[in-house]
Write a protein that holds these residues in place. Structure first.
Motif, mmCIF file in Angstrom:
data_model
loop_
_atom_site.group_PDB
_atom_site.id
_atom_site.type_symbol
_atom_site.label_atom_id
_atom_site.label_comp_id
_atom_site.label_asym_id
_atom_site.label_seq_id
_atom_site.Cartn_x
_atom_site.Cartn_y
_atom_site.Cartn_z
ATOM 1 N N GLN A 349 0.846 -1.193 0.000
ATOM 2 C CA GLN A 349 0.000 0.000 0.000
ATOM 3 C C GLN A 349 0.889 1.253 0.000
ATOM 4 O O GLN A 349 2.048 1.202 0.369
ATOM 5 C CB GLN A 349 -1.009 -0.030 1.139
ATOM 6 N N PRO A 350 0.349 2.385 -0.478
ATOM 7 C CA PRO A 350 1.221 3.527 -0.800
ATOM 8 C C PRO A 350 1.963 4.148 0.366
ATOM 9 O O PRO A 350 3.004 4.753 0.160
ATOM 10 C CB PRO A 350 0.252 4.535 -1.442
ATOM 11 N N GLY A 356 1.825 4.571 7.486
ATOM 12 C CA GLY A 356 0.860 3.523 7.194
ATOM 13 C C GLY A 356 0.483 2.692 8.395
ATOM 14 O O GLY A 356 -0.534 1.986 8.375
ATOM 15 N N MET A 378 -7.773 -1.365 -0.962
ATOM 16 C CA MET A 378 -7.242 -0.065 -1.360
ATOM 17 C C MET A 378 -6.759 -0.141 -2.802
ATOM 18 O O MET A 378 -5.777 -0.814 -3.100
ATOM 19 C CB MET A 378 -6.099 0.375 -0.444
ATOM 20 N N HIS A 380 -6.590 2.904 -4.675
ATOM 21 C CA HIS A 380 -6.042 4.225 -5.004
ATOM 22 C C HIS A 380 -5.518 4.862 -3.731
ATOM 23 O O HIS A 380 -5.661 4.306 -2.632
ATOM 24 C CB HIS A 380 -7.109 5.113 -5.666
ATOM 25 N N ALA A 381 -4.890 6.029 -3.883
ATOM 26 C CA ALA A 381 -4.234 6.673 -2.740
ATOM 27 C C ALA A 381 -4.863 8.003 -2.358
ATOM 28 O O ALA A 381 -4.309 8.735 -1.542
ATOM 29 C CB ALA A 381 -2.756 6.891 -3.063
ATOM 30 N N TYR A 382 -6.030 8.331 -2.902
ATOM 31 C CA TYR A 382 -6.587 9.673 -2.739
ATOM 32 C C TYR A 382 -7.489 9.746 -1.497
ATOM 33 O O TYR A 382 -8.716 9.796 -1.587
ATOM 34 C CB TYR A 382 -7.351 10.069 -4.001
ATOM 35 N N TRP A 383 -6.867 9.774 -0.325
ATOM 36 C CA TRP A 383 -7.591 9.733 0.940
ATOM 37 C C TRP A 383 -7.424 10.995 1.773
ATOM 38 O O TRP A 383 -7.889 11.063 2.904
ATOM 39 C CB TRP A 383 -7.132 8.515 1.751
ATOM 40 N N GLU A 434 -2.818 12.807 -1.813
ATOM 41 C CA GLU A 434 -2.462 11.391 -1.763
ATOM 42 C C GLU A 434 -2.012 10.948 -0.367
ATOM 43 O O GLU A 434 -1.441 11.722 0.402
ATOM 44 C CB GLU A 434 -1.341 11.091 -2.770
ATOM 45 N N TRP A 435 -2.258 9.684 -0.095
ATOM 46 C CA TRP A 435 -1.816 8.997 1.125
ATOM 47 C C TRP A 435 -0.450 8.408 0.825
ATOM 48 O O TRP A 435 -0.290 7.652 -0.124
ATOM 49 C CB TRP A 435 -2.838 7.925 1.455
ATOM 50 N N GLY A 436 0.557 8.776 1.621
ATOM 51 C CA GLY A 436 1.904 8.270 1.379
ATOM 52 C C GLY A 436 2.807 9.324 0.770
ATOM 53 O O GLY A 436 2.406 10.470 0.546
ATOM 54 N N TYR A 497 1.264 2.964 -7.451
ATOM 55 C CA TYR A 497 1.816 3.839 -6.411
ATOM 56 C C TYR A 497 3.304 4.134 -6.602
ATOM 57 O O TYR A 497 3.981 4.528 -5.660
ATOM 58 C CB TYR A 497 1.602 3.200 -5.040
#
Length: 593
Positions: A349-350, A356, A378, A380-383, A434-436, A497
């Protein structure tokens, strides 16, 4: 049922919120505080998560911390006592920070969030990592590998996930750590630990594998994939400001100065460095030595990870592997694991690092501790935080910033593509961040990958960063295999990612010079219409105009700063750089030239 996961007090503090086991919001504190790798209590990230869900802290069923502070304190006390008196500074500084806040996490959570003690839970560091990878993966069953610097005592685990159950079967404990091994070389090469590891990875392709044998003097790998360090070469276990010992320096020479410009005969001297120094050749030779060291530690790290992955496959017989921990962000190693082991699919995960852990802690509590069935993958990373058109318009109006507004997405995309094809550099700000650590098309700086000058242009005018750092290509997922050597590219989620570095096809390297690294590779991002509708539409439109459905993508930030969050952050970054244009939602800004 709402469950909030939290990680903090080491680096990359973060918060993540689940509703009935499904992620609602996740963000690292640095995006709000503007302090890179902010480790402090993530009050802003927590506030964002609650606001995104439209709830108050009283609505939380549980708050879960990503590790066990008393167990970590036990490791610090045991280690410093064993190394006393060398470790007296570590002991003093640790006690100051631990007695002020780190030891009282439960009390902090209760006071900040107003939740009772029975709603505060604690996971274990590497269990949080494992959960952050497996429990949001598409796999019902998978092997799990977690690798980082150190959690409480543990630095590495092997495990298996089945359904909502995670079993960590074996572990390696401090001080034996691949993450800390790599960090020692990061410091030796003049970069900041926990921040500059990716710079080592970027420098490595400029080097030759001259020191692999010397690196293997520092670490031994056993037949079962486990490893141990020769601690005579390290000082991170007893020093507050040094990760390697004089014996390490005796093996690899004097460390590189953080102020030293990087260039070799292979790179040439970048124009934006100014005039070459009089001792150019001498400095090129010195830099080549450091590049060779970087190449050698990167190679050994890859071999260590492949050895562990191979043994994990032999032990479990499983075809799928989930990876987490900071070392899981080593995109070169990830691609080699996929290619050279018998695992057929990986999931990472990203936000694979400590940030994380907030997500993993929440998922562990919901799925494993409470026994709830898994209901979240998950993809995508758009959280992160998003901004409405009204909020963006209000900022622009209050700032009296001249701009164009487009009610038609097609017209907006046509204007952006026109600028990219003319060699302009465009800031791209859309949707939720983005997350990450990777910018994946919502907080990105974009340029034309076909322009051989573009790498130096972006480095010199926008990023103000080292010339060995590669730029990433964002490619329409269905077109990825035409340009990159990644079979079945659409099914490999880490590529979403930027977690694989793979060869750019030889036939396409001349087409994509700005994103092709010196060794012929690229850290690609596969872009899917379903998850990234506007970004994929832009890349598709660029492909229609140029024949190449790929854009150069780098994170929307300047050197040493976190990626932008707000429209104000984006505008400030745009203004302080030589970026040509800025897109904020449906608004387009251009600099007068």
């Amino acid at each position: 049922m709402y469950i909030l996961g939290i990680s903090c007090y080491y680096h990359d503090a973060a918060a993540a919120l689940l509703k009935d086991g499904v992620l609602v919001a996740a963000a690292e504190e640095e995006r709000f505080s503007r302090i890179k790798h902010d480790h402090d209590f993530p009050k802003n990230a927590i506030r964002f998560c609650l606001e995104q869900a439209g709830i108050r802290s009283e609505d939380l069923e549980y708050v879960v911390f990503f590790e066990k502070p008393f167990r970590k304190l036990d490791r610090i006390l045991m280690t410093t006592l064993q190394m006393y008196p060398q470790s007296w500074k570590v002991f003093r500084e640790s006690m100051i920070s631990w007695l002020i806040d780190k030891l009282w996490v439960a009390t902090k959570l209760q006071s900040e969030l107003g939740v009772p003690k029975n709603k505060v839970l604690f996971s274990e560091h590497h269990l949080s990592h494992a959960a952050s990878a497996f429990l949001c993966s598409p796999f019902d069953e998978a092997a799990i590998l977690t690798v980082d610097g150190v959690g409480e005592w543990v630095t590495t685990t092997y495990g298996v996930g089945r359904g909502n159950d995670i079993r960590l079967l074996r572990q390696i404990e401090f001080p034996h750590s691949i993450g800390l091994l790599y960090s020692a070389f990061t410091a030796f090469l003049g970069f900041e630990v926990n921040e500059g590891e990716y710079k080592v990875m970027g420098m490595a392709p400029y080097g030759e594998l001259r020191y692999v044998d010397k690196v293997w003097k520092l670490v031994q790998q056993n037949q079962d994939g486990s490893f141990c360090l020769d601690m005579d070469y390290f000082s991170f276990h007893h020093s507050t400001d040094q990760t390697y010992s004089r014996k390490f320096v005796g093996l690899f020479g004097e460390p590189r100065s953080p102020k030293m410009l990087f260039f070799t005969e292979k790179t040439g001297f970048p124009k934006y460095f100014g005039a070459p120094p009089g001792n150019y050749k001498e400095l090129s030779v010195q830099n080549q030595h450091y590049a060779d060291v970087a190449a050698s530690i990167q190679k050994v790290t890859e071999e260590l990870l492949i050895g562990m992955a191979n043994h994990l496959h032999e032990e479990t017989g499983l075809k799928r592997l989930c990876i987490a921990g900071g070392v899981g962000l080593n995109s070169v190693a990830n691609a080699r694991i996929l290619k050279e082991t018998r695992f057929e699919e990986l999931y990472i995960q990203p936000a694979a690092g400590d940030g994380g852990g907030a997500l993993g802690a929440a998922l562990w509590a919901y799925n494993t501790l409470l026994g709830k069935p898994r209901s979240f993958v998950m993809s995508h990373a758009y959280w992160g935080r998003g901004y409405s058109e009204g909020e963006i318009a209000q900022f622009l109006n209050n700032s009296s910033v001249p701009c164009q507004h487009f009610s038609s997405e097609d017209q907006l995309l046509d204007q952006v593509v026109e600028r990219l094809t003319r060699g302009k550099v465009v800031g791209w700000f859309q949707g939720r961040f983005e997350w990450g650590p990777r910018a994946l098309g919502n907080r990105s700086i974009l340029a034309d990958p076909r322009n051989p000058e573009m790498k130096d242009i972006v480095n010199a005018k926008i990023k103000f960063r080292e010339p060995y750092r590669p730029f990433a290509p964002s490619v329409l997922a269905e077109c990825a295999e035409k340009y990159f050597e990644l079979p079945n590219a659409m099914k490999h989620s880490p590529a979403r990612y930027m977690l694989y570095v793979v060869p750019v096809r030889l036939s396409e390297q001349a087409t994509l010079p700005a994103i092709t690294h010196v060794d012929g590779t690229g850290r690609l991002q596969t872009v899917f219409r379903q998850e990234s509708p506007r970004y994929s539409a832009l890349i598709e439109r660029f492909g229609q105009a140029t024949g190449v459905p790929v854009v150069l993508n780098t994170s929307f930030n300047l050197k040493g700063e976190p990626i932008v969050n707000t429209p104000a952050n984006a505008f400030e970054t745009y203004s302080r750089s030589e970026m040509d244009s800025l897109v904020l939602g449906n608004f387009l800004l251009d600099k007068v030239t």
